[in-house]
Scaffold this active site. Structure first.
Site, PDB file in Angstrom:
ATOM      1  N   ASP A 275      -2.808   2.320  -6.178  1.00 24.66           N
ATOM      2  CA  ASP A 275      -1.589   2.211  -5.262  1.00 24.66           C
ATOM      3  C   ASP A 275      -1.483   1.132  -4.376  1.00 24.66           C
ATOM      4  O   ASP A 275      -0.908   1.078  -3.242  1.00 24.66           O
ATOM      5  CB  ASP A 275      -1.711   3.634  -4.281  1.00 24.66           C
ATOM      6  N   GLU A 276      -2.269  -0.208  -4.739  1.00 23.42           N
ATOM      7  CA  GLU A 276      -2.380  -0.995  -3.576  1.00 23.42           C
ATOM      8  C   GLU A 276      -2.505  -2.675  -4.460  1.00 23.42           C
ATOM      9  O   GLU A 276      -3.174  -2.431  -5.583  1.00 23.42           O
ATOM     10  CB  GLU A 276      -3.757  -0.828  -2.926  1.00 23.42           C
TER      11      GLU A 276
ATOM     12  N   ASP B 218       0.901  -1.290  -0.024  1.00 22.65           N
ATOM     13  CA  ASP B 218      -0.067   0.026  -0.039  1.00 22.65           C
ATOM     14  C   ASP B 218       0.891   1.151  -0.046  1.00 22.65           C
ATOM     15  O   ASP B 218       1.649   1.514   0.785  1.00 22.65           O
ATOM     16  CB  ASP B 218      -0.872  -0.085   1.110  1.00 22.65           C
TER      17      ASP B 218
END
Length: 534
Positions: free
Chosen positions: A105-106, A11
Site C-alpha cells: 500500500d505504499e 500511502d
C-alpha cells in the site's frame, strides 16, 4: 535535493481495513480491525473508526479487543489486497517508469523521470489526478506527499492523512522538520531515539543545533553524518524501481507454546515447505538456510547453515532446518518458529543426496535415514485442499496452527480427498475464516461473520448492495462454499443474482432432528436453517 517537488509518496489509507469496508457494506463507518485472531495475534491494520478507541497496528489483538470490544475482527485476505495493490501500482507506472514499492500500500514515484511534472503546479496536478484515479479504480482513498526528496515526501503523505495531499515547497524543509520528533527521520528507531533523548536531543531542531561532530561522536561516522544531513532537510536517495531481494522467509507465532519436540520438528518442516514455495514463486534459489526460534521467555535464537550451492529443493531446506533445530534447546517451550533462505541466486546446484533420496522414493524404497517422510506427508496433505480455499490462510499474522493445505494425509499416505470421508470429522476445506468470501446456492454471495461449534454465520451482501441479512448454517452444509472475492467497483455483474437486501432476522441452524430433510430445509431458508438469532 531537488528544486521542485517532483518526488511523490503514496500511502493508502488504512489499506486492509478500508478494503474490507469497501467489500462489506455493513462495516462502513464502523470500527474494523484486521489481523491474527488467535490469542497471540497482532493487529495488521485498524480502520480510522477503530483508531478512535486507541487501536493501532502492531498492537496485540487481545489488547485491541479490550479497547474496542464491539469492533469487527477479521482475518486478512492477502489475495484481495495484492489484487488491489497491483491496480494501484499500475496507475503509478502510468506516471513514471521509476516506481519504488515499499509494501502493498505504499510507494515512491519519480514524476520528473516520467515527464509527469517539472514544477510545483504540475506536480500537484499529477497528485490530485492520481488520487481521483485510485478512487475510481478501487473505491479506496490514498494520501499523497510531494517534495524534493523521499524523506520529505513521506512526511508529507503522513500529514495528508486521511485522503489528502500535501506539497512540501522547496525552502520550507527546515521550518517543517524543526519541531518534529527525532523519530520522524529515517533510521531513528526506539534504541537510537532513546540514545539521543539521553543526550538531550528530542526534536529535529536539536539535532541540527548539535552539529555533525556531536552526532558522529554519539552514533558513529556513517549514521551520525547521515542523520545531520537529514535534520537539515537533505536527502539524496534516488527512487529505485527494483530492489534486489536479499532473503525469503516465513514464520508463525503459536497460540500455545510448543513443548513436544516432534511437533516442533513438524512445524519447522511445514515452514520450510512454505519458504521454498515463496522462493520458487520469486524465481530464486538460496545458499544459506536460517532458523529462528523464539522461546517461552521471549529470548530469540537464530541459527544458519550455508550449503555447497544454491538450492530450491524443499527436501534440502527441510533437512538443513532440522539440523539447525537439533542444536537449539526447546525444553521450556517455543512460541515462534521461522525458516528463511538467504544468499539468493537465480540458478540451482542440485543436491546429490536429495536427488538420490528422490530416486529411491520413485522406486518405492524408503530412505535409509527416514528423512523426507514428514515432507511426503505434507505434500500428500496438500492434495486435500479445496479449490476455493484461500491461498493466504496459512500466513495469517499471529496464528500458528497448521493451515488447511498443510495437514498431513491420513495414515497410509492416502490424501484426504481420496480416502474415506468418515476418517476426518471436519475436512480441511470446511474451515471458514472470519471475513472471507462465501457463496450459498440459494442466497448467493456473502462473507463469514464468524464460525464455531460446527456452525458458520454469514452476512449476505455485496460491495454494491445495501447491508444484507445474516444467516447461520452448519459448517458441513453442502450448499455453502468458500468463493473468490467480488470486485470492489463496477456494480453487480450483468445477469447475476440480485443483491439480497432484506432486513429479515438472522437465522441459526435447527437441530438435525428438527429438519425433515435437507431439501425441505433448503426451500425454507437454507439447509438446517430456521428461526434466527441476530
Amino acid at each position: 535535493m531537488r528544486a521542485a517537488p517532483t518526488i511523490l509518496h503514496l500511502d493508502m489509507d488504512a489499506f486492509f481495513a478500508a478494503a474490507e469496508q469497501a467489500a462489506k457494506p455493513s462495516l462502513r463507518g464502523k470500527p474494523v480491525v484486521v489481523g491474527g485472531l488467535g490469542p497471540r495475534g497482532v493487529v495488521s491494520t485498524a480502520s480510522y473508526e477503530a483508531r478512535r478507541f486507541g487501536v493501532h497496528s502492531a498492537m496485540p489483538m487481545a489488547q485491541a479487543r479490550r479497547l474496542a470490544p464491539n469492533a469487527a475482527y477479521l482475518v486478512p485476505r492477502f489475495t484481495v489486497y495484492r489484487a488491489i495493490s497491483e491496480q494501484v501500482m499500475e496507475l503509478l507506472r502510468r506516471l513514471s517508469p521509476l516506481v519504488e514499492p515499499l509494501s502493498l500500500d505504499e510507494a515512491f514515484v519519480d514524476l520528473e523521470a516520467g515527464g509527469s511534472a517539472d514544477d510545483t503546479a504540475s506536480a500537484r496536478a499529477a497528485g490530485e489526478r492520481l488520487r481521483r484515479d485510485i478512487l475510481e479504480t478501487t473505491g479506496l482513498t490514498g494520501s499523497v506527499g510531494l517534495a524534493g526528496s523521499k524523506m520529505l515526501a513521506k512526511i508529507g503523505s503522513e500529514q495528508a492523512k486521511p485522503d489528502g495531499l500535501v506539497v512540501v515547497e522547496p525552502g520550507t524543509e527546515r521550518a517543517l522538520l524543526g519541531p518534529m520528533t527525532v523519530r520522524t527521520l529515517p533510521g531513528v528507531g526506539p534504541a537510537t531515539g532513546e540514545h539521543l533523548r539521553r543526550a538531550g536531543m528530542t526534536t529535529v531542531a536539536d539535532l541540527a543545533e548539535a552539529g555533525e561532530d556531536e552526532l558522529v561522536r554519539l552514533l558513529g561516522k556513517s549514521h551520525g553524518a547521515s542523520l545531520f544531513r537529514m535534520a537539515g532537510g537533505h536527502d539524496d536517495r534516488p527512487v529505485v524501481a527494483e530492489r534486489e531481494a536479499k532473503s525469503v522467509s516465513v514464520e508463525d507465532t503459536f497460540d500455545v507454546d510448543l513443548h513436544d519436540r516432534v511437533r516442533v520438528r513438524t512445524e519447522v518442516d511445514r515452514l520450510a515447505d512454505r519458504c521454498v514455495r515463496r522462493l520458487r514463486a520469486a524465481g530464486h534459489s538460496g545458499r544459506t538456510v536460517v532458523l529462528k526460534v523464539r522461546r517461552y521467555d521471549f529470548s530469540t535464537l537464530t541459527r544458519s547453515e550455508t550449503l555447497r550451492g544454491p538450492t530450491d529443493d524443499p527436501g534440502v531446506v527441510r533437512e538443513a532446518a532440522g539440523r539447525l533445530l537439533e542444536a537449539v534447546d526447546t525444553t521450556g517451550g517455543v512460541r515462534l518458529l521461522g525458516v528463511g533462505v538467504s544468499g539468493l541466486a537465480d540458478y540451482t546446484q542440485e543436491d546429490l543426496f536429495a536427488q538420490a533420496a528422490a530416486d529411491r522414493a520413485a522406486e518405492g524404497k524408503a530412505p535409509a535415514d527416514g528423512s523426507g517422510g514428514e515432507g511426503a506427508a505434507a505434500d500428500a496433505g496438500r492434495a486435500a485442499v479445496a479449490p476455493g480455499a484461500p491461498e493466504d490462510a496459512p500466513e495469517r499474522p499471529g496464528e500458528g496452527r497448521a493451515a488447511p493445505e498443510e495437514r498431513p494425509a491420513p495414515a497410509g499416505g492416502v490424501p484426504a480427498a481420496q480416502g474415506a470421508p468418515e476418517a476426518v470429522e471436519v475436512p480441511a476445506e470446511r474451515r471458514f475464516p472470519a471475513g472471507h468470501d462465501v457463496r450459498h446456492a440459494a442466497f448467493g454471495a456473502g462473507w463469514v461473520q464468524g464460525s464455531g461449534l460446527r456452525r458458520v454465520t454469514v452476512r449476505f451482501e455485496q460491495p454494491w448492495s445495501a447491508p444484507g441479512r445474516v444467516r447461520t448454517f452448519w459448517v458441513d452444509d453442502p450448499e455453502l462454499e468458500l468463493s473468490d472475492p467480488l470486485p470492489l467497483t463496477g456494480g453487480a455483474p450483468r445477469g447475476g443474482p440480485e443483491p439480497d437486501q432484506s432486513s429479515w432476522p438472522a437465522t441459526r441452524p435447527k437441530s438435525r432432528a428438527e429438519s425433515p430433510s435437507d431439501s425441505e430445509a433448503g426451500r425454507s431458508g437454507g439447509p438446517g436453517s430456521g428461526r434466527a438469532r441476530p
